[in-house]
Design a protein around this motif. Sequence first.
Motif, PDB file in Angstrom:
ATOM      1  N   SER A  23       0.825  -1.202   0.000  1.00  0.00           N
ATOM      2  CA  SER A  23       0.000   0.000   0.000  1.00  0.00           C
ATOM      3  C   SER A  23       0.867   1.263   0.000  1.00  0.00           C
ATOM      4  O   SER A  23       0.605   2.210  -0.750  1.00  0.00           O
ATOM      5  N   ARG A  24       1.884   1.260   0.830  1.00  0.00           N
ATOM      6  CA  ARG A  24       2.780   2.430   0.905  1.00  0.00           C
ATOM      7  C   ARG A  24       3.545   2.624  -0.393  1.00  0.00           C
ATOM      8  O   ARG A  24       3.742   3.759  -0.850  1.00  0.00           O
ATOM      9  N   ARG A  25       4.008   1.541  -1.004  1.00  0.00           N
ATOM     10  CA  ARG A  25       4.744   1.633  -2.273  1.00  0.00           C
ATOM     11  C   ARG A  25       3.828   2.169  -3.373  1.00  0.00           C
ATOM     12  O   ARG A  25       4.224   3.031  -4.177  1.00  0.00           O
ATOM     13  N   THR A  26       2.585   1.684  -3.415  1.00  0.00           N
ATOM     14  CA  THR A  26       1.617   2.142  -4.411  1.00  0.00           C
ATOM     15  C   THR A  26       1.326   3.628  -4.228  1.00  0.00           C
ATOM     16  O   THR A  26       1.233   4.376  -5.203  1.00  0.00           O
ATOM     17  N   ARG A  27       1.179   4.043  -2.972  1.00  0.00           N
ATOM     18  CA  ARG A  27       0.920   5.455  -2.679  1.00  0.00           C
ATOM     19  C   ARG A  27       2.074   6.320  -3.161  1.00  0.00           C
ATOM     20  O   ARG A  27       1.857   7.366  -3.798  1.00  0.00           O
ATOM     21  N   MET A  28       3.299   5.896  -2.915  1.00  0.00           N
ATOM     22  CA  MET A  28       4.470   6.647  -3.354  1.00  0.00           C
ATOM     23  C   MET A  28       4.489   6.761  -4.881  1.00  0.00           C
ATOM     24  O   MET A  28       4.725   7.836  -5.437  1.00  0.00           O
ATOM     25  N   GLY A  30       2.005   6.644  -6.868  1.00  0.00           N
ATOM     26  CA  GLY A  30       0.927   7.533  -7.290  1.00  0.00           C
ATOM     27  C   GLY A  30       1.354   8.990  -7.244  1.00  0.00           C
ATOM     28  O   GLY A  30       1.039   9.768  -8.153  1.00  0.00           O
ATOM     29  N   PHE A  31       2.075   9.372  -6.203  1.00  0.00           N
ATOM     30  CA  PHE A  31       2.572  10.739  -6.103  1.00  0.00           C
ATOM     31  C   PHE A  31       3.569  11.034  -7.223  1.00  0.00           C
ATOM     32  O   PHE A  31       3.557  12.120  -7.805  1.00  0.00           O
ATOM     33  N   GLU A  57       6.533  12.387   0.233  1.00  0.00           N
ATOM     34  CA  GLU A  57       6.039  11.007   0.253  1.00  0.00           C
ATOM     35  C   GLU A  57       7.174  10.006   0.040  1.00  0.00           C
ATOM     36  O   GLU A  57       7.223   8.960   0.691  1.00  0.00           O
TER      37      GLU A  57
END
Length: 88
Positions: A23-28, A30-31, A57
């Motif tokens: 989840s954290r990798r995907t969020r990064m 995305g930014f 991020e």
Amino acid sequence: MANTPSAKKAVRKIAARTAVNKSRRTRMRGFIRKVEEALASGDSSAAAAAFKAAQSEIMTAVSKGIVHKNTASRKVSRLNARVKALSA
């Protein structure tokens, strides 16, 4: 397959950590994608704003152990160079 109770617990913990890290990798990513899209559209002010958010991020991902510090620095540096080139 895990047989002992401790091994079964370890499997559960690994699965939970994997989900959080993913989840954290995907969020990064995305930014980073938002910066890429702003660069592609040619909007320097939007790119600069997106870069500022992405930089924060990416560094958060470093502190959480998602990416290595040097990898993050390289990503930030390359994005920054492209944002600067767009505004120049």
